[in-house]
Design a protein around this motif. Structure first.
Motif, PDB file in Angstrom:
ATOM      1  N   ASP A 585      39.207 -48.177  94.659  1.00  0.00           N
ATOM      2  CA  ASP A 585      40.421 -47.966  95.263  1.00  0.00           C
ATOM      3  C   ASP A 585      40.216 -47.195  96.847  1.00  0.00           C
ATOM      4  OD1 ASP A 585      40.260 -45.636  94.500  1.00  0.00           O
ATOM      5  OD2 ASP A 585      42.284 -45.183  93.549  1.00  0.00           O
ATOM      6  N   GLY A 586      39.056 -47.104  96.905  1.00  0.00           N
ATOM      7  CA  GLY A 586      38.772 -46.257  98.481  1.00  0.00           C
ATOM      8  C   GLY A 586      39.026 -44.978  98.489  1.00  0.00           C
ATOM      9  N   ASP A 587      39.252 -44.183  97.180  1.00  0.00           N
ATOM     10  CA  ASP A 587      39.278 -42.854  97.123  1.00  0.00           C
ATOM     11  C   ASP A 587      37.905 -42.171  96.874  1.00  0.00           C
ATOM     12  OD1 ASP A 587      39.626 -40.253  96.287  1.00  0.00           O
ATOM     13  OD2 ASP A 587      40.948 -40.584  94.660  1.00  0.00           O
ATOM     14  N   PRO A 588      37.470 -41.546  97.949  1.00  0.00           N
ATOM     15  CA  PRO A 588      36.014 -40.929  97.952  1.00  0.00           C
ATOM     16  C   PRO A 588      35.935 -40.225  96.809  1.00  0.00           C
ATOM     17  CG  PRO A 588      37.272 -40.126  99.780  1.00  0.00           C
ATOM     18  CD  PRO A 588      38.068 -41.155  99.118  1.00  0.00           C
ATOM     19  N   ASN A 589      36.834 -39.481  96.321  1.00  0.00           N
ATOM     20  CA  ASN A 589      36.550 -38.562  95.362  1.00  0.00           C
ATOM     21  C   ASN A 589      36.347 -39.101  93.896  1.00  0.00           C
ATOM     22  OD1 ASN A 589      37.036 -36.245  97.178  1.00  0.00           O
ATOM     23  ND2 ASN A 589      39.378 -36.793  96.889  1.00  0.00           N
ATOM     24  N   LYS A 590      36.386 -40.581  93.866  1.00  0.00           N
ATOM     25  CA  LYS A 590      36.046 -41.027  92.650  1.00  0.00           C
ATOM     26  C   LYS A 590      34.798 -41.715  92.404  1.00  0.00           C
ATOM     27  CE  LYS A 590      40.739 -42.806  91.327  1.00  0.00           C
ATOM     28  NZ  LYS A 590      41.580 -44.203  91.397  1.00  0.00           N
ATOM     29  N   PRO A 591      34.078 -41.560  91.444  1.00  0.00           N
ATOM     30  CA  PRO A 591      32.671 -41.708  91.255  1.00  0.00           C
ATOM     31  C   PRO A 591      32.385 -43.373  91.631  1.00  0.00           C
ATOM     32  CG  PRO A 591      33.561 -41.615  89.138  1.00  0.00           C
ATOM     33  CD  PRO A 591      34.329 -41.098  90.152  1.00  0.00           C
ATOM     34  N   GLY A 592      33.210 -44.213  91.339  1.00  0.00           N
ATOM     35  CA  GLY A 592      32.782 -45.697  91.638  1.00  0.00           C
ATOM     36  C   GLY A 592      33.173 -45.830  93.055  1.00  0.00           C
ATOM     37  N   VAL A 609      34.621 -46.550 103.080  1.00  0.00           N
ATOM     38  CA  VAL A 609      34.650 -46.254 101.584  1.00  0.00           C
ATOM     39  C   VAL A 609      34.851 -47.398 100.527  1.00  0.00           C
ATOM     40  CG1 VAL A 609      35.601 -44.533  99.628  1.00  0.00           C
ATOM     41  CG2 VAL A 609      35.544 -43.844 102.094  1.00  0.00           C
ATOM     42  N   PHE A 610      34.197 -47.693  99.517  1.00  0.00           N
ATOM     43  CA  PHE A 610      34.060 -48.742  98.842  1.00  0.00           C
ATOM     44  C   PHE A 610      35.729 -48.908  98.394  1.00  0.00           C
ATOM     45  CE2 PHE A 610      33.167 -50.893  94.695  1.00  0.00           C
ATOM     46  CZ  PHE A 610      32.701 -52.081  95.248  1.00  0.00           C
TER      47      PHE A 610
END
Lengths: 732, 284
Positions: A585-592, A609-610
């Protein structure tokens, strides 16, 4: 064996080939033109613009004339043969012409005023009588080439498909030129099947075939290459430019020197005022005749073709040329020796739009005699303020043979039979036996159908899948497809992924049979094409939307069940929303969600960001250097890494490019998802790669077979955002 | 079943265009551009050079300075430059949105020149969602003819038939250039299947409008225009009008046009004679 095509023309010239040119201009001593009474050329107003690239055709400046110079020397008499005799032609511009084989008639392409299009006109050389041929007044008709049998080949913006708009070029900006022919008396106009970009006519070969320049554009392929075809537009085959034979980007304005041997102008596609270097192109194996001529008509194939540069110092790219080197607008051969003499149109100086533009000085093309052995030019005629181009001797030639029209295939007079005898017969790839399930046929189109100026972040054009023709036991396949539309072929495996992508668009005329020996079978061997002996034809070709109209070739139901186009927001985004966005979802804090930061040499940067959501691309951090159609599209296709590299930008981060256009099997996205068997029936228990499928590996909801198919087609077709189904010009 | 066609096919060599993606020469198209080459081309003040530079920089990452250079081209005096600049932004969706907002503002509150430039931008983008903006602008008073013509052209460039009514209205504009633009726009609409509002312009006072209207009704084979076309062929002073009328009558193919076409075979103009003769052969 003697050459027949140019025997009459050359008989007056050959005996003097290679002799001193020093006297040219005096009209008194021997030279390659000594026995030529007159030459003809176009005298056209010079111009600074409108010549953009080699395929541009609509530049207009009033005041062009067709001129005869008699004798063809610097002190020869200049005689206007067209069109001072008729006041209606006072504002004429002329782009090109051709001389009939008996040298009695000229067909020229002229434009009468800015608000009219280029049309075709016949000129009786002796009487000066002019007649316009009855072509579509709303379409341009340019580059006439006279065919044996009193017909004229031309390039035109007219469309063979009634009601369809003409394709735009690679940049989605210019209306493309396609080919057709018309009888010299104006009757029986025929338009040929279309390329996805431009085609322009060039010359008739001594075989009776014609040579044309085609703008080949399919993803990374982007060049003006030479094709051979029958004069009715059938039997299109590559002639020169690929398979390592090329010398530059584009080849055009060819004229046959001797059987199988042509002279061409070679250059970058743009910025050179449609001029360049002179190339001697041999379409087959070269040999010397007993008369000392060099021919190249044995084993003619692209693989056996070669080229020799006859103007060593002229740039082959788009850089400015040098003083005294200049560039050549065209060349007409006067003999067929190893180093022929040519009538040329040449201009000195940079002959490059940027430099000429900055100086405010247009190039000045004039007529010269060029000795390609010595590299010397002797001036014949150069008038200040005008371009003298397209010179040719006013001499009769022997007509090439007439090639009979190609008959229709056995299944339809309207549809195209497409197929191959044995797809495993390939000179370019070793396929494991049984590894190819079928051939996916993909229709190409450009932005004129309401897509606008771009299909997505890749270079790919529009793509609609017509369907898949299965490979039969004997390796054959056959399909009926609509006529007149460009298609490409992708050999696919049982997972639906492309094993081999053909990097060219092909199209067939109504009823045409386009059957190959294999998947690019050896070009140096003779293959007898007998589609009737194949299992695919015996069973009957599969029908791939052959009866469905252009605008109806789009998906009407659930995309995952069956699709034609793969519109990103309609077909793919629902998959991402349902099965991916919870994590990605574009949250840079998530590993994916890896990220990428682009930094330029001024320190400006942008971070991506992905994010597989359908949101607009968010620019909350840094410069807006790259863009995207949605967060998911930018995250998967990424910025153009070749451009990033060329510009010397710095990339930091751990986000790769997930989708490689036209390469599903090599795309990280597809490898990560690990698709199941699709054909002949889906089998979710057998996967393409020896890894655990995502997102099942993290407990996510698995994708269905149909969803896999859509993602694979998206990647193999080029990663487009737009298809017919979501064209923004038709779907507000 | 093997029949004679099979045998014939066996004799037809393959139309093989399978090929190898081998050592292709440098493409030079869509590649090789940079902010520097754009700047250099702009300095040359040559439209061809600017077009080529932007085409070769079609996808490059571009910072705000670079964007600004191209932004400045959107109101260039040369249509080709404005068009290629718009095209360049059309390949950058986020920036395209900003440029579309600018174009909308120009069309809504700007001068005639602003409106012309805004229309060119939205026409190049080709999005149906901009039809409403253009339609509203077409109803503004005070815009000069070039602006009105550009608005109609933009609707034709978008080519969505939902703009038919606006384009048809433009065919009654007092200025010939607007009527001409409207005829062209009508013809360009995707899936257009009639030239009904164009028929009245076959006898327009302006020669360029007549030429365009006649070829358009010919394209759509508008039988309603036959009588007017026959009159144009018989008596219009402009030879290109007569030529287009002969061509259109051949497309319509009504045998009632036989006599006027037969007479046109002896037309004094070389533009007309062969067209009339060939058209005769197409009559039912």
């Amino acid at each position: 064996m003697k050459n027949t095509t140019y025997r009459i023309a050359f008989s007056a010239l050959l005996g003097l080939a290679g002799t001193s040119l020093a006297a040219c201009g005096s009209g008194s001593t021997q030279g390659p033109l000594d026995e030529v009474d007159s030459i003809v050329f176009i005298e056209r107003q010079s111009r600074m613009g409108g010549m953009g690239d080699i395929f541009q055709y609509d530049s207009y400046e009033a005041g062009a004339k067709l001129v005869k110079l008699s004798p063809p020397t610097a002190d020869g008499e200049r005689i206007v043969i067209c069109c001072d005799q008729d006041p209606e032609y006072a504002d004429l511009d002329i782009i090109d012409y051709d001389l009939s084989y008996d040298a009695k008639t000229i067909v020229l392409s002229g434009r009468l005023s800015q608000d009219q299009k280029y049309g075709l006109f016949t000129l009786d050389v002796d009487s000066g009588d002019i007649e316009q041929l009855p072509t579509d007044p709303d379409s341009h008709y340019v580059y006439p080439t006279i065919l044996p049998g009193d017909r004229v080949l031309f390039a035109t913006t007219a469309v063979v498909e009634e009601g369809a708009p003409q394709f735009r070029d690679e940049y989605e900006r210019g209306t493309t030129l396609q080919l057709g022919s018309i009888a010299m008396d104006g009757s029986d106009e025929k338009l040929f099947s279309r390329n996805l970009s431009h085609r322009i006519t060039t010359t008739v070969l001594s075989t009776g075939e014609v040579l044309v320049t085609q703008w080949d554009h399919l993803n990374t392929m982007n060049a003006g290459l030479l094709l051979r075809m029958n004069p009715d537009g059938t039997r299109v085959r590559e002639a020169f430019g690929k398979q390592g034979t090329g010398a530059t980007n584009s080849y055009y304005k060819t004229v046959e020197i001797s059987p199988g041997r042509v002279v061409a102008i070679g250059s970058s596609r743009s910025r050179t005022f449609q001029s360049g270097a002179i190339l001697d192109i041999r379409l087959g194996e070269t040999y010397e005749t007993e008369d000392g001529e060099i021919w190249a008509d044995q084993k003619m194939s692209e693989a056996n073709a070669s080229a020799k540069i006859l103007t060593a110092q002229v740039p082959l790219g788009r850089e400015p040329s040098s003083n005294t080197v200049g560039r050549y607008y065209n060349a007409y051969p006067l003999d067929a020796t190893e180093y022929p003499n040519f009538l040329v149109s040449w201009a000195d100086g940079p002959v490059q739009s940027e430099v000429n533009g900055a100086a405010g000085i247009a190039p000045d093309f004039g007529i010269y005699l060029y000795d390609s052995e010595k590299g010397s030019r002797l001036p014949i005629y150069d008038k200040e303020g005008t371009w003298e181009i397209n010179p040719m001797p006013l001499v009769a030639r022997e007509a090439p043979p007439t090639i009979a029209a190609t008959g229709a295939n056995q299944f339809s007079d309207e549809k195209v039979l497409l197929g191959a005898m044995d797809v495993y017969d390939s000179s370019v790839q070793d396929f494991d036996p049984g590894s190819i399930y079928g051939v996916r046929i993909v229709e190409g189109f450009s932005g004129e159908e309401g897509v606008g100026m771009d299909f997505g972040l890749s270079m790919a054009e529009g793509a609609q899948t017509l369907g898949i023709a299965p490979i039969r036991e004997d390796g054959s396949w056959a399909a009926l497809i609509p006529a007149n539309i460009p298609v490409r072929q992708i050999a696919i495996d049982k997972f639906g992924m492309g094993l081999r992508h053909e990097p060219v668009w092909i199209s067939g005329n109504p009823g045409e049979s386009m059957f190959c020996g294999g998947c690019h079978e050896s070009r140096s061997e003779t293959t007898t094409i007998q589609p009737g002996l194949t299992e695919a034809v015996a069973i009957g070709p599969v029908d791939l939307l052959s009866d469905v109209g252009r605008f109806e070739r789009q998906t009407t139901g659930n995309f995952a069940d069956a699709n034609i186009g793969v519109p990103w927001d309609l077909a793919l985004q629902p998959i991402f929303d349902a099965k991916c966005v919870a994590c990605h979802d574009g949250d840079p804090n998530k590993p994916g969600n890896p990220s990428m930061t682009i930094t330029d040499d001024e320190g400006n940067s942008q971070t991506i960001v992905f994010n597989l959501s359908g949101d607009e691309v968010f620019y909350g951090n840094g410069e807006e250097m790259v863009s995207g159609y949605s967060a998911s599209h930018l995250s998967l296709l990424g910025p153009d890494m070749e451009d990033v590299e060329d510009l010397g930008l710095t990339i930091e981060g751990d986000m790769p490019i997930y989708v490689e256009p036209e390469n599903a099997v090599g795309s990280i996205l597809i490898q990560k998802l690990n698709p199941p068997v699709q054909y002949p029936t889906p089998n979710l228990n057998e996967r393409a790669f020896p890894t655990v499928s995502h997102p099942a590996d993290v407990g996510g909801t698995p994708l269905t077979a149909g969803e896999y198919r859509l993602l694979i087609e998206m990647a193999d077709n080029g990663g487009q955002f737009y298809s017919r189904e979501n064209a923004p010009g038709q779907n507000p | 079943m093997l029949g004679t066609k099979m045998i014939r096919n066996a004799l037809i060599a393959a139309a093989c265009t399978f090929t190898v993606l081998g050592a292709i020469p440098e493409a030079n198209a869509g590649r090789g551009g940079s902010p520097g080459t754009i700047r250099s081309a702009i300095r040359s003040n040559n439209a061809d050079a600017i077009v080529a530079a932007l085409e070769q920089a079609e996808n490059i990452p571009c910072n705000s300075d670079c964007m600004g250079m191209v932004m400045d081209l959107l109101d260039n005096d040369d249509y080709r430059v404005r068009q290629v600049a718009s095209w360049w932004f059309a390949r950058r969706p986020a920036q395209m949105k900003e440029v579309a907002e600018l174009a909308t503002a120009w069309l809504t509150t700007g001068s005639s020149t602003d409106a012309r430039n805004g229309a060119d931008i939205l026409g190049t983008f080709g999005y149906a969602k901009h039809i409403a903006t253009l339609t509203t602008a077409s109803q503004k008073s005070g815009l000069d003819a070039p602006a009105r013509a550009a608005i109609v052209k933009a609707l034709g460039d978008i080519a969505n038939k939902s703009a038919n009514a606006t384009v048809a209205t433009a065919m009654t504009d007092s200025d010939a250039s607007v009527r001409l633009s409207a005829v062209t726009a009508w013809k360009n609409m995707l899936k257009q299947n009639s030239a009904e509002p164009v028929v009245a312009l076959v006898s327009d006072s302006d020669v360029q409008v007549r030429r365009a209207a006649i070829s358009t009704v010919g394209k759509f084979r508008s039988a309603d225009a036959r009588v007017a076309l026959e009159a144009a062929l018989a008596s219009d002073a402009d030879s290109a009008v007569r030529r287009n009328a002969a061509w259109a009558l051949g497309r319509i193919g009504d045998a009632a046009s036989r006599e006027v076409l037969r007479a046109a075979i002896d037309d004094p103009s070389s533009l007309v004679r062969t067209t009339a003769k060939v058209a005769m052969g197409k009559l039912r």
